[in-house]
Design an enzyme around this catalytic site. Structure first.
Site, PDB file in Angstrom:
ATOM      1  N   ALA B  29       0.668  -1.620   0.051  1.00  0.00           N
ATOM      2  CA  ALA B  29      -0.083  -0.393   0.647  1.00  0.00           C
ATOM      3  C   ALA B  29       0.347   1.682   0.638  1.00  0.00           C
ATOM      4  O   ALA B  29      -0.046   2.076  -0.477  1.00  0.00           O
ATOM      5  CB  ALA B  29      -1.014  -0.170   0.981  1.00  0.00           C
ATOM      6  N   ARG B  31       3.958   1.879  -1.155  1.00  0.00           N
ATOM      7  CA  ARG B  31       4.653   2.172  -2.665  1.00  0.00           C
ATOM      8  C   ARG B  31       4.765   3.063  -3.128  1.00  0.00           C
ATOM      9  O   ARG B  31       3.732   4.079  -3.198  1.00  0.00           O
ATOM     10  CB  ARG B  31       4.408   0.887  -3.717  1.00  0.00           C
ATOM     11  N   CYS B  52     -25.956  20.130 -23.219  1.00  0.00           N
ATOM     12  CA  CYS B  52     -26.297  18.810 -22.824  1.00  0.00           C
ATOM     13  C   CYS B  52     -27.131  18.247 -23.527  1.00  0.00           C
ATOM     14  O   CYS B  52     -28.085  18.461 -23.847  1.00  0.00           O
ATOM     15  CB  CYS B  52     -26.471  18.419 -21.458  1.00  0.00           C
ATOM     16  N   CYS B  55     -30.052  17.130 -21.556  1.00  0.00           N
ATOM     17  CA  CYS B  55     -30.973  17.582 -20.863  1.00  0.00           C
ATOM     18  C   CYS B  55     -32.608  17.838 -21.139  1.00  0.00           C
ATOM     19  O   CYS B  55     -32.672  18.164 -22.635  1.00  0.00           O
ATOM     20  CB  CYS B  55     -30.707  19.474 -20.823  1.00  0.00           C
ATOM     21  N   ASN B  77     -31.806   4.266 -26.146  1.00  0.00           N
ATOM     22  CA  ASN B  77     -29.863   4.542 -27.143  1.00  0.00           C
ATOM     23  C   ASN B  77     -29.702   4.954 -28.427  1.00  0.00           C
ATOM     24  O   ASN B  77     -30.254   3.956 -29.068  1.00  0.00           O
ATOM     25  CB  ASN B  77     -28.952   4.012 -26.754  1.00  0.00           C
ATOM     26  N   ASP B  78     -29.601   6.291 -29.145  1.00  0.00           N
ATOM     27  CA  ASP B  78     -29.482   6.073 -30.183  1.00  0.00           C
ATOM     28  C   ASP B  78     -28.121   5.903 -31.325  1.00  0.00           C
ATOM     29  O   ASP B  78     -28.544   5.651 -32.484  1.00  0.00           O
ATOM     30  CB  ASP B  78     -29.411   7.878 -30.679  1.00  0.00           C
ATOM     31  N   HIS B 115     -29.375  18.897 -14.514  1.00  0.00           N
ATOM     32  CA  HIS B 115     -27.970  18.716 -14.608  1.00  0.00           C
ATOM     33  C   HIS B 115     -26.699  18.571 -14.061  1.00  0.00           C
ATOM     34  O   HIS B 115     -25.954  18.394 -13.619  1.00  0.00           O
ATOM     35  CB  HIS B 115     -27.798  19.403 -16.313  1.00  0.00           C
ATOM     36  N   ASN B 155     -22.398   4.388 -15.180  1.00  0.00           N
ATOM     37  CA  ASN B 155     -20.929   4.350 -15.779  1.00  0.00           C
ATOM     38  C   ASN B 155     -20.985   5.797 -15.397  1.00  0.00           C
ATOM     39  O   ASN B 155     -21.651   6.988 -15.385  1.00  0.00           O
ATOM     40  CB  ASN B 155     -20.405   4.662 -16.837  1.00  0.00           C
ATOM     41  N   CYS B 162     -17.170   7.181 -19.280  1.00  0.00           N
ATOM     42  CA  CYS B 162     -19.468   8.376 -18.711  1.00  0.00           C
ATOM     43  C   CYS B 162     -18.586   9.925 -19.714  1.00  0.00           C
ATOM     44  O   CYS B 162     -17.880  10.124 -19.550  1.00  0.00           O
ATOM     45  CB  CYS B 162     -19.456   8.773 -17.398  1.00  0.00           C
ATOM     46  N   SER B 163     -20.061  10.289 -20.715  1.00  0.00           N
ATOM     47  CA  SER B 163     -19.346  11.504 -22.077  1.00  0.00           C
ATOM     48  C   SER B 163     -20.524  12.476 -21.013  1.00  0.00           C
ATOM     49  O   SER B 163     -19.977  12.839 -22.168  1.00  0.00           O
ATOM     50  CB  SER B 163     -19.811  10.188 -23.241  1.00  0.00           C
ATOM     51  N   HIS B 166     -24.892  14.542 -17.316  1.00  0.00           N
ATOM     52  CA  HIS B 166     -26.089  14.321 -16.412  1.00  0.00           C
ATOM     53  C   HIS B 166     -26.326  13.523 -15.604  1.00  0.00           C
ATOM     54  O   HIS B 166     -25.679  12.313 -16.748  1.00  0.00           O
ATOM     55  CB  HIS B 166     -26.863  14.383 -17.504  1.00  0.00           C
ATOM     56  N   HIS B 168     -27.263   9.689 -15.106  1.00  0.00           N
ATOM     57  CA  HIS B 168     -28.345   9.244 -16.630  1.00  0.00           C
ATOM     58  C   HIS B 168     -27.379   7.476 -16.101  1.00  0.00           C
ATOM     59  O   HIS B 168     -25.902   7.436 -15.346  1.00  0.00           O
ATOM     60  CB  HIS B 168     -28.206   9.671 -17.243  1.00  0.00           C
ATOM     61  N   GLN B 170     -28.165   3.372 -18.023  1.00  0.00           N
ATOM     62  CA  GLN B 170     -28.256   2.918 -18.964  1.00  0.00           C
ATOM     63  C   GLN B 170     -28.897   1.053 -18.241  1.00  0.00           C
ATOM     64  O   GLN B 170     -28.789   0.695 -17.434  1.00  0.00           O
ATOM     65  CB  GLN B 170     -26.692   2.432 -20.126  1.00  0.00           C
ATOM     66  N   TYR B 318      -0.388  -7.950 -15.371  1.00  0.00           N
ATOM     67  CA  TYR B 318      -0.597  -8.568 -13.934  1.00  0.00           C
ATOM     68  C   TYR B 318      -1.968  -9.173 -14.276  1.00  0.00           C
ATOM     69  O   TYR B 318      -2.518 -10.333 -14.167  1.00  0.00           O
ATOM     70  CB  TYR B 318       0.125  -8.841 -12.904  1.00  0.00           C
TER      71      TYR B 318
HETATM   72  O1  LIG Z   1     -22.869   4.263 -24.537  1.00  0.00           O
HETATM   73  P1  LIG Z   1     -21.738   5.020 -23.779  1.00  0.00           P
HETATM   74  O2  LIG Z   1     -21.956   5.565 -22.482  1.00  0.00           O
HETATM   75  O3  LIG Z   1     -21.308   6.283 -24.038  1.00  0.00           O
HETATM   76  O4  LIG Z   1     -20.095   4.377 -23.544  1.00  0.00           O
HETATM   77  C1  LIG Z   1     -19.705   3.611 -22.472  1.00  0.00           C
HETATM   78  O5  LIG Z   1     -20.322   2.768 -21.963  1.00  0.00           O
HETATM   79  C2  LIG Z   1     -20.922   1.223 -22.574  1.00  0.00           C
HETATM   80  C3  LIG Z   1     -21.536   0.793 -21.683  1.00  0.00           C
HETATM   81  O6  LIG Z   1     -20.278   0.254 -20.330  1.00  0.00           O
HETATM   82  C4  LIG Z   1     -19.460   1.012 -22.911  1.00  0.00           C
HETATM   83  O7  LIG Z   1     -18.819  -0.005 -24.170  1.00  0.00           O
HETATM   84  C5  LIG Z   1     -18.314   2.495 -23.332  1.00  0.00           C
HETATM   85  O8  LIG Z   1     -17.077   2.196 -23.766  1.00  0.00           O
HETATM   86  C6  LIG Z   1     -18.260   3.637 -22.283  1.00  0.00           C
HETATM   87  O9  LIG Z   1     -18.065   4.176 -22.864  1.00  0.00           O
HETATM   88  O1  LIG Z   2       4.242  -2.422  -9.769  1.00  0.00           O
HETATM   89  P1  LIG Z   2       3.689  -1.302 -11.000  1.00  0.00           P
HETATM   90  O2  LIG Z   2       4.195  -0.688 -12.436  1.00  0.00           O
HETATM   91  O3  LIG Z   2       4.765   0.197 -10.429  1.00  0.00           O
HETATM   92  O4  LIG Z   2       2.500  -1.193 -11.875  1.00  0.00           O
HETATM   93  C1  LIG Z   2       1.470  -1.454 -12.269  1.00  0.00           C
HETATM   94  O5  LIG Z   2       1.507  -2.219 -12.648  1.00  0.00           O
HETATM   95  C2  LIG Z   2       1.461  -3.588 -12.019  1.00  0.00           C
HETATM   96  C3  LIG Z   2       1.092  -4.965 -12.221  1.00  0.00           C
HETATM   97  O6  LIG Z   2       0.417  -4.852 -13.738  1.00  0.00           O
HETATM   98  C4  LIG Z   2       0.320  -3.626 -11.871  1.00  0.00           C
HETATM   99  O7  LIG Z   2      -0.874  -4.305 -10.261  1.00  0.00           O
HETATM  100  C5  LIG Z   2      -0.053  -1.292 -10.934  1.00  0.00           C
HETATM  101  O8  LIG Z   2      -1.870  -1.217 -10.573  1.00  0.00           O
HETATM  102  C6  LIG Z   2       0.190  -0.681 -12.146  1.00  0.00           C
HETATM  103  O9  LIG Z   2       0.384   0.559 -11.561  1.00  0.00           O
END
Ligand SMILES: O=P(O)(O)O[C@H]1O[C@H](CO)[C@@H](O)[C@H](O)[C@H]1O
Ligand SMILES: O=P(O)(O)O[C@H]1O[C@H](CO)[C@@H](O)[C@H](O)[C@H]1O
Lengths: 348, 348
Positions: B29, B31, B52, B55, B77-78, B115, B155, B162-163, B166, B168, B170, B318
């Protein structure tokens, strides 16, 4: 009704390495993006950075000093996720509270003393030195009784959690076989028992015949976009001959592996003319002292970018709760990737 | 040898909902972190933003205009990942090239016309309206023959893809049961067949007894950090009574659910005094017309932040190749989370 067209209609594809599915939504590729953009201000880095804890001769966070190395350099991670120490374990942690101690060794592998480089900008000979080190490390760790799996990987780019741009990768060697490797092994094993050939031997053969997901190949290795890829530009390098692990590579194979690594990562950099981020790593047989005829060496590349150096694919909400989802099809990604030069854009 | 201490020594914990393991590295924790920081410049948002597309009364990217709604508002969803259209599927895609068409409906659920709000800043009554809509939508979609699973999720935050800020969420309703839900169902089913109680009934009971991972609870719901949590501040809301899905919630239960959502998300915001990003979503019984006595309603929260509003956990290298890994233990996260006020920091 219209007839199904995988280039147009949403569908799910099966991943036989993980026994999982991925949702493919080809019709979604042109949705407008108003969300987060990544910062891409790439500075040219100097060959030596006095503040870099991976550069030759510099002091690390824990006070140790790196030697004046040239080429590759390996050391134990100062803040590893595993400890090599053996502990006594007597208390019971079972049922919903199942827990087991885990021992292991975390190493950092510097690919070059030159702070400014990345794999695609290194020569095949320099990359071959990295492959040599991976093989040496594998051999050295494999003989340890308490090491049963060795995960060799690279996180490239700050977007992939890499905290230092100095060219380097990691090795996590541990007493258990980690979850995804175990899953892959189960899948490889049941295929091998049934067919007496490895799953990837047969898969690669069929991909070479199909052609539409092949990126680049040489005598000993092929790079392709898996039929079930979930990241937009995910690829996999597979050894043409069945090799259980990197220890089995000949000198020539190590050269070929270095050559395909250079080509693939160069094509990646050329895609958006940026130092292309990814997490990449080798899947190979465990070092648990058992026979593993089912294993077949391969390396996964999981790059996060989707449409440009600034716009990545978010594997969030649906993907974390339900299953991976992709927009552009694997065949479209292949067509784009393999049209790219194997000469690095900075050298043109 | 030292004796094993889960607060000090690396270990693996078992996740019975996914039949997977997570690597816990408590010693890691502290590092130092020199890597990517997230941008957190949070502006106060106006209650109405003319640009938006969510909105009230505004025009969306595809030219449709939102009604002058107050409270919640749901639309298709469009740019959905699924299409509702039925297609003819005759060609064979088998073996390594297994593929199946997927039908479905993607909806966007605006939580409020305001919003500037987020769930923790809404009143319990306002959140209750969102829960009502989730229940209505579930009921409406569940009766459709070709809809066999309904994924409700949010999201939150640009870091989670989340783009649009507002408020929301899904809903993705589809013909297949997605991979992770299927996995969870298999696990719940085998537990139920063996024990005649749901896995989460028994698990929650044991967590209430243990106490050390409980965050907050009310008459009908409990929020806790799962023993096997992989994200630093991952939590789960579980219904105290066995409910197969949201359709089974009474008026009182919907109020309780709204109340615990408010408390939990407020504690999250108070953690780093920031609008706390996450992906959250409900896991519940499929709508495939089969009996599902094994199912038990729960909601997962997967927040990316680790140490501050700027430093997130990277699930990369990893974690993508081997298995999820965490630093801070679930018990430490619980202690931190439950010490936080349920009064929002902006209201103090
Ligand atoms: O549909 P959104 O909100 O534009 O898109 C977001 O949520 C989706 C569902 O988790 C993902 O697939 C997209 O990568 C993310 O950008
Ligand atoms: O060990 P690093 O390079 O500091 O850490 C990075 O790689 C690790 C292994 O994929 C991950 O667990 C860490 O979240 C990432 O920041």
């Amino acid at each position: 009704n219209t007839s199904f067209d995988p280039k147009k209609h949403p569908h799910r594809r099966y991943n036989p390495l993980l026994d999982e599915w991925v949702l493919v939504s080809p019709q979604r590729a042109n949705r407008p993006w108003q969300g987060q953009r990544e910062i891409t201000a790439e500075k040219d880095r100097p060959a030596y950075d006095p503040d870099c804890y991976l550069c030759s001769g510099n002091i690390r966070a824990n006070g140790n000093r790196n030697p004046e190395y040239k080429g590759t350099y390996v050391f134990n991670n100062d803040f590893g996720a595993l400890l090599n120490e053996e502990v006594d374990f007597s208390e019971e942690y079972s049922g919903f509270f199942t827990l087991l101690p885990e021992r292991g060794i975390n190493r950092v592998v510097c690919f070059s003393e030159d702070h400014s480089l990345t794999l695609p900008e290194m020569s095949v000979e320099q990359i071959k030195n990295v492959v040599d080190v991976w093989q040496e490390q594998f051999n050295e760790l494999a003989v340890l009784d308490h090491i049963n799996y060795i995960q060799i990987f690279e996180n490239k780019g700050s977007i992939m959690g890499c905290s230092n741009p100095h060219p380097h990768g990691q090795i996590w060697a541990q007493s258990s076989i980690p979850a995804m490797v175990q899953k892959t092994q189960d899948q490889l094993k049941s295929y091998f028992e049934k067919n007496k050939r490895t799953l990837l031997q047969d898969y690669l053969q069929q991909e070479i015949t199909a052609g539409e997901r092949m990126i680049t190949e040489n005598e000993d290795f092929a790079a392709l976009v898996p039929f079930w890829a979930s990241w937009p530009y995910e690829t996999m390098i597979i050894s043409k001959q069945k090799r259980e692990n990197i220890a089995a590579f000949s000198e020539d194979e190590k050269k070929s592996f270095a050559a395909i690594l250079k080509n693939l990562t160069t094509m990646y950099d050329n895609l958006f003319e940026t130092s292309f981020p990814y997490s990449a790593g080798i899947h190979q047989s465990p070092t648990d002292g058992k026979e593993h005829p089912e294993w077949h060496f391969h390396m996964h590349f999981y790059p996060p970018l989707l449409r440009s150096a600034e716009i990545k694919k978010f594997m969030v909400g649906y993907e974390m709760l339900a299953e991976p989802q992709r927009d552009i099809t694997p065949e479209q990604s292949t067509a784009i990737l393999r049209s790219l030069s194997t000469i690095h854009y900075k050298k043109k």
